[in-house]
Design an enzyme around this catalytic site. Structure first.
Site, PDB file in Angstrom:
ATOM      1  CE1 TYR A   1      -5.957   0.347  -0.601  1.00 63.94           C
ATOM      2  CE2 TYR A   1      -3.801  -0.044  -1.550  1.00 63.94           C
ATOM      3  CZ  TYR A   1      -4.696  -0.197  -0.516  1.00 63.94           C
ATOM      4  OH  TYR A   1      -4.333  -0.898   0.596  1.00 63.94           O
TER       5      TYR A   1
ATOM      6  CD  GLU B   1      -3.650 -25.478  30.083  1.00 60.34           C
ATOM      7  OE1 GLU B   1      -4.767 -25.972  29.878  1.00 60.34           O
ATOM      8  OE2 GLU B   1      -3.398 -24.273  29.908  1.00 60.34           O
TER       9      GLU B   1
ATOM     10  CB  THR C   1      -0.949  -0.021   1.219  1.00 59.79           C
ATOM     11  OG1 THR C   1      -1.896  -1.055   1.008  1.00 59.79           O
ATOM     12  CG2 THR C   1      -1.694   1.289   1.394  1.00 59.79           C
TER      13      THR C   1
ATOM     14  CE  LYS D   1      -2.570  -4.565   8.387  1.00 57.98           C
ATOM     15  NZ  LYS D   1      -2.639  -4.577   6.928  1.00 57.98           N
TER      16      LYS D   1
ATOM     17  CB  THR E   1       0.864  -3.273   6.422  1.00 61.65           C
ATOM     18  OG1 THR E   1      -0.450  -3.327   5.861  1.00 61.65           O
ATOM     19  CG2 THR E   1       1.446  -1.889   6.268  1.00 61.65           C
ATOM     20  CG  ASP E   2      -2.183  -7.244   3.955  1.00 60.26           C
ATOM     21  OD1 ASP E   2      -2.483  -6.341   4.754  1.00 60.26           O
ATOM     22  OD2 ASP E   2      -2.822  -7.460   2.904  1.00 60.26           O
TER      23      ASP E   2
END
Ligand code: SIN
Length: 364
Positions: free
Chosen positions: A61, A321, A47, A200, A127-128
């Site tokens: 976009y 656990e 982006t 993120k 950013t993903d």
């Protein structure tokens, strides 16, 4: 002295890397300004390089349409901070990031940082999946010089785009000698994060990144980076994986835990000959009994199994656990599932032994 030269002098005074080079700014043989650090910007898309496919298309976009020169043109003030080289590695939305790009990027960063005339690298990225690329580089870059990843949540044409400010900050961070030997860094929204912990946390907010376990390492403000702490993992215990002979990475999948989760996904990965499986379990990495059975079966066939958690913060602790030793599992500690996957892929280039893999998770 022009306004630009005055600005250059003023900003240089705040940058330890630049200050240490001393002397008045002037042209170097290579065309750069002497006394300023040499920072190389590698662009991959995202982006931060996003633009409208056509005028008037509203908020729609396309990621990765602007080239690196256009990104740098939006931040002319960086010329006062560093001599900037640039290179377009790929132009993709980071949902399309893949291992061949990772290997290419890591090799290029290693090549650049081995040179005496490069002081740091900035990588622009969607950013993903930025956090996964950052952690992959953290584990594979062999240099203490700064490597800083940066992205944006709003494309270049949007009102209030965050790309130029984030890119400016990333170049400030890469230009500071104080950023050396901290592992790969991520500069977003005025914060500096370590690659290992950053993730993120919002699909759309411009403050989209956080380090849920340990918080940011520092902040960038007015062209200066200030660090508050140093990551123990990034310095004392760092393991570096050699990717020079690799053409691909061992296949590792992630299975997501939930109520009534089926064993089907684990079985599918086993049939597809995956070498490793990361479980994004519930709570402290717990597993629905059917999934536990399928993962225990996978581990008994030599597939590396790592328990992580779908919970956003806190460690997945070994043997609390669930008896990891009995099942041949490793526990991911504070690595989230997508980062645990990155480490497991690299770990599998060295060993399939569950004990050795656990040690890498304890130290990386
Ligand atoms: C991408 O990851 O390439 C698209 C989203 C973004 O960069 O924010």
């Amino acid at each position: 002295m022009s306004y630009f030269d005055r600005l250059k002098k003023m900003v240089s005074a705040f940058l330890p890397g630049a200050a240490s080079r001393g002397g008045e700014p002037g042209e170097t043989d290579s065309g750069g300004v002497s006394g300023l650090p040499n920072i190389h910007v590698l662009a991959t898309g995202g982006t931060i390089a996003g633009g409208r496919a056509e005028a008037g298309a509203g908020t729609v976009y396309t990621a990765g349409v602007l080239g690196v020169e256009a990104l740098l043109a939006a931040v002319p003030a960086v010329r006062a901070i560093a001599n900037i080289g640039n290179e377009q590695i790929v132009s993709v939305g980071s949902q399309d990031m893949d291992e061949s790009i990772w290997l290419k990027l890591a090799r290029r960063v290693n090549e650049l940082l081995a040179r005496n005339d490069i002081d740091g690298v900035v990588i622009t990225h969607g950013t993903d999946t930025l956090e996964e690329t950052a952690y992959f580089l953290d584990l594979t870059v062999k240099s203490d010089k700064p490597v800083v990843l940066v992205g944006a949540m709003r494309p270049a044409h949007a009102a209030g785009t965050d790309g130029p400010a984030n890119l400016f900050d990333a170049i400030v961070v890469a230009s500071s000698r104080d950023s050396a030997a901290r592992g790969v860094l991520v500069a977003m929204s005025g914060n500096v994060f370590e690659a290992r912990d950053v993730t993120k946390v919002s699909t759309t907010a411009s403050q989209a990144f956080a380090a849920p376990n340990f918080g940011p390492l520092g902040q960038v403000h007015d062209g200066r980076v200030i660090y508050w702490r140093r990551s123990e993992r990034a310095s004392a215990h760092r393991i570096n994986f050699d990717i020079s002979g690799l053409e691909n990475l061992p296949p590792v999948g992630i299975v997501y835990g939930h109520v009534n989760a089926p064993a089907l996904l684990v079985k599918t990965l086993v049939e597809a000959q995956y070498q490793g499986i990361v479980s994004a379990g519930v709570g402290n990495g717990n597993l629905y009994y059917k999934v536990l059975g399928a993962l225990a079966d996978a581990a008994s066939r030599g597939i590396a199994v790592v328990r992580s958690s779908r919970v956003a913060a806190g460690p997945t602790i070994r043997g609390v656990e669930l008896d990891d030793t009995r099942y041949g599992f490793a526990a991911a500690g504070t690595l989230n599932p997508q980062k645990a996957r990155v480490l497991l892929q690299l770990a599998l280039t060295r060993t399939r032994d569950a004990g050795e893999i656990q040690k890498m998770f304890d130290y990386c």
